[in-house]
Design a protein around this motif. Structure first.
Motif, mmCIF file in Angstrom:
data_model
loop_
_atom_site.group_PDB
_atom_site.id
_atom_site.type_symbol
_atom_site.label_atom_id
_atom_site.label_comp_id
_atom_site.label_asym_id
_atom_site.label_seq_id
_atom_site.Cartn_x
_atom_site.Cartn_y
_atom_site.Cartn_z
ATOM 1 N N LYS A 1 0.821 -1.217 0.000
ATOM 2 C CA LYS A 1 0.000 0.000 0.000
ATOM 3 C C LYS A 1 0.857 1.271 0.000
ATOM 4 O O LYS A 1 0.481 2.275 -0.588
ATOM 5 N N ASP A 2 2.042 1.203 0.636
ATOM 6 C CA ASP A 2 2.920 2.360 0.747
ATOM 7 C C ASP A 2 3.647 2.706 -0.548
ATOM 8 O O ASP A 2 4.022 3.857 -0.748
ATOM 9 N N ILE A 3 3.866 1.728 -1.406
ATOM 10 C CA ILE A 3 4.673 1.984 -2.608
ATOM 11 C C ILE A 3 3.937 1.766 -3.928
ATOM 12 O O ILE A 3 4.451 2.122 -4.976
ATOM 13 N N MET A 4 2.737 1.197 -3.895
ATOM 14 C CA MET A 4 2.049 0.851 -5.135
ATOM 15 C C MET A 4 1.562 2.094 -5.880
ATOM 16 O O MET A 4 1.331 3.153 -5.299
ATOM 17 N N THR A 5 1.411 1.925 -7.185
ATOM 18 C CA THR A 5 0.752 2.924 -8.020
ATOM 19 C C THR A 5 -0.737 2.627 -7.930
ATOM 20 O O THR A 5 -1.162 1.494 -8.165
ATOM 21 N N LYS A 6 -1.504 3.640 -7.577
ATOM 22 C CA LYS A 6 -2.937 3.409 -7.354
ATOM 23 C C LYS A 6 -3.778 3.563 -8.622
ATOM 24 O O LYS A 6 -4.823 2.939 -8.751
ATOM 25 N N ASP A 7 -3.333 4.398 -9.543
ATOM 26 C CA ASP A 7 -4.070 4.582 -10.801
ATOM 27 C C ASP A 7 -3.581 3.555 -11.811
ATOM 28 O O ASP A 7 -2.647 3.810 -12.565
ATOM 29 N N VAL A 8 -4.222 2.405 -11.805
ATOM 30 C CA VAL A 8 -3.774 1.280 -12.629
ATOM 31 C C VAL A 8 -4.493 1.286 -13.971
ATOM 32 O O VAL A 8 -5.718 1.382 -14.023
ATOM 33 N N ILE A 9 -3.711 1.168 -15.027
ATOM 34 C CA ILE A 9 -4.267 1.035 -16.375
ATOM 35 C C ILE A 9 -4.528 -0.450 -16.584
ATOM 36 O O ILE A 9 -3.613 -1.273 -16.433
ATOM 37 N N THR A 10 -5.749 -0.796 -16.920
ATOM 38 C CA THR A 10 -6.126 -2.197 -17.128
ATOM 39 C C THR A 10 -6.713 -2.358 -18.525
ATOM 40 O O THR A 10 -6.930 -1.377 -19.238
ATOM 41 N N LYS B 1 -3.971 -16.417 -14.150
ATOM 42 C CA LYS B 1 -3.628 -16.557 -12.731
ATOM 43 C C LYS B 1 -2.280 -15.917 -12.399
ATOM 44 O O LYS B 1 -1.350 -16.598 -11.946
ATOM 45 N N PRO B 2 -2.148 -14.620 -12.630
ATOM 46 C CA PRO B 2 -0.871 -13.966 -12.335
ATOM 47 C C PRO B 2 -0.599 -13.923 -10.836
ATOM 48 O O PRO B 2 -1.509 -13.985 -10.021
ATOM 49 N N ARG B 3 0.650 -13.808 -10.492
ATOM 50 C CA ARG B 3 1.061 -13.666 -9.085
ATOM 51 C C ARG B 3 0.586 -12.306 -8.612
ATOM 52 O O ARG B 3 0.802 -11.299 -9.285
ATOM 53 N N THR B 4 -0.057 -12.249 -7.481
ATOM 54 C CA THR B 4 -0.564 -10.997 -6.925
ATOM 55 C C THR B 4 -0.135 -10.883 -5.469
ATOM 56 O O THR B 4 0.319 -11.856 -4.865
ATOM 57 N N VAL B 5 -0.308 -9.688 -4.919
ATOM 58 C CA VAL B 5 -0.091 -9.470 -3.494
ATOM 59 C C VAL B 5 -1.264 -8.674 -2.953
ATOM 60 O O VAL B 5 -2.018 -8.053 -3.708
ATOM 61 N N LEU C 1 9.745 -11.514 -11.830
ATOM 62 C CA LEU C 1 8.652 -10.646 -12.279
ATOM 63 C C LEU C 1 9.099 -9.192 -12.347
ATOM 64 O O LEU C 1 9.991 -8.773 -11.620
ATOM 65 N N LYS C 2 8.452 -8.449 -13.222
ATOM 66 C CA LYS C 2 8.702 -7.010 -13.314
ATOM 67 C C LYS C 2 7.567 -6.224 -12.673
ATOM 68 O O LYS C 2 7.756 -5.099 -12.253
ATOM 69 N N THR C 3 6.398 -6.844 -12.624
ATOM 70 C CA THR C 3 5.201 -6.156 -12.161
ATOM 71 C C THR C 3 4.313 -7.115 -11.380
ATOM 72 O O THR C 3 4.174 -8.271 -11.771
ATOM 73 N N ILE C 4 3.722 -6.609 -10.302
ATOM 74 C CA ILE C 4 2.813 -7.425 -9.493
ATOM 75 C C ILE C 4 1.551 -6.616 -9.199
ATOM 76 O O ILE C 4 1.623 -5.554 -8.572
ATOM 77 N N PRO C 5 0.378 -7.109 -9.617
ATOM 78 C CA PRO C 5 -0.863 -6.431 -9.250
ATOM 79 C C PRO C 5 -1.134 -6.579 -7.752
ATOM 80 O O PRO C 5 -0.839 -7.603 -7.141
ATOM 81 N N VAL C 6 -1.710 -5.531 -7.179
ATOM 82 C CA VAL C 6 -2.141 -5.550 -5.781
ATOM 83 C C VAL C 6 -3.660 -5.695 -5.819
ATOM 84 O O VAL C 6 -4.343 -4.910 -6.484
ATOM 85 N N VAL C 7 -4.179 -6.707 -5.125
ATOM 86 C CA VAL C 7 -5.609 -6.983 -5.199
ATOM 87 C C VAL C 7 -6.278 -6.981 -3.824
ATOM 88 O O VAL C 7 -5.642 -7.227 -2.805
ATOM 89 N N LYS D 1 -10.126 -7.742 -6.954
ATOM 90 C CA LYS D 1 -10.137 -6.524 -7.776
ATOM 91 C C LYS D 1 -8.793 -5.824 -7.630
ATOM 92 O O LYS D 1 -8.225 -5.767 -6.538
ATOM 93 N N VAL D 2 -8.308 -5.284 -8.734
ATOM 94 C CA VAL D 2 -7.013 -4.606 -8.737
ATOM 95 C C VAL D 2 -7.162 -3.238 -8.073
ATOM 96 O O VAL D 2 -7.982 -2.426 -8.494
ATOM 97 N N ILE D 3 -6.363 -3.008 -7.036
ATOM 98 C CA ILE D 3 -6.389 -1.708 -6.350
ATOM 99 C C ILE D 3 -5.061 -0.971 -6.497
ATOM 100 O O ILE D 3 -4.932 0.179 -6.086
#
Length: 149
Positions: free
Chosen positions: A6-15, A101-105, A123-129, A133-135
């Motif tokens: 939550k502290d480092i993620m980008t919140k405006d995710v392009i999907t 089924k991507p790896r998520t956190v 991995l280069k990118t990990i969705p936060v869910v 739902k992607v947050i």
């Protein structure tokens, strides 16, 4: 206090939706200078991820007899085949080539755990869910930006 996703993620995710065309994904990645897109179904649930690599090797994924410079045989790419096949991209959907089924956190996953996943899973990118739902999304650059603080 331990840093979390939550502290480092980008919140405006392009999907992108899973029924969009591959062509749409390529245009989005190039125009926004990003390397992947979380894939959502019509309910907004994460169903996959589509990366630059998925799209570069799209023909190989769909046609095992294709030749690529980085294939096991190291056969040069035939540009005539690429040009001919690029028109098919408009007809193929993201669902055809995405990584399912991507790896998520979760948003409370520790930064140490995220770094461990990125390094050990390559991995280069990990969705936060949250509730499927992607947050947010975390890239290697998010971590590097944290190091600069």
């Amino acid at each position: 206090m331990e840093l979390t996703a939550k502290d480092i993620m980008t919140k405006d995710v392009i999907t992108i939706k899973e029924d969009n065309s591959i062509y749409d994904a390529i245009e989005t990645l190039i125009s926004l200078n990003i390397n992947c897109l979380p894939v959502l179904n019509n309910e907004g649930i994460l169903t996959g991820i589509v990366t630059e690599t998925d799209l570069v090797y799209v023909d190989k994924k769909l046609n095992e007899s294709s030749y690529y410079a980085y294939s096991k045989l190291h056969v040069p790419i035939d540009s005539r085949n690429l040009n001919k096949n690029s028109n098919r991209f408009k007809d193929l959907t993201i669902k055809d080539v995405m990584t399912k089924k991507p790896r998520t956190v979760k948003e409370d996953t520790s930064l140490d755990k995220i770094i461990d996943i990125i390094i050990n899973k390559g991995l280069k990118t990990i969705p936060v869910v949250k509730d499927s739902k992607v947050i947010g999304i975390i890239t290697r650059k998010n971590i590097l930006k944290y190091y600069l603080k």
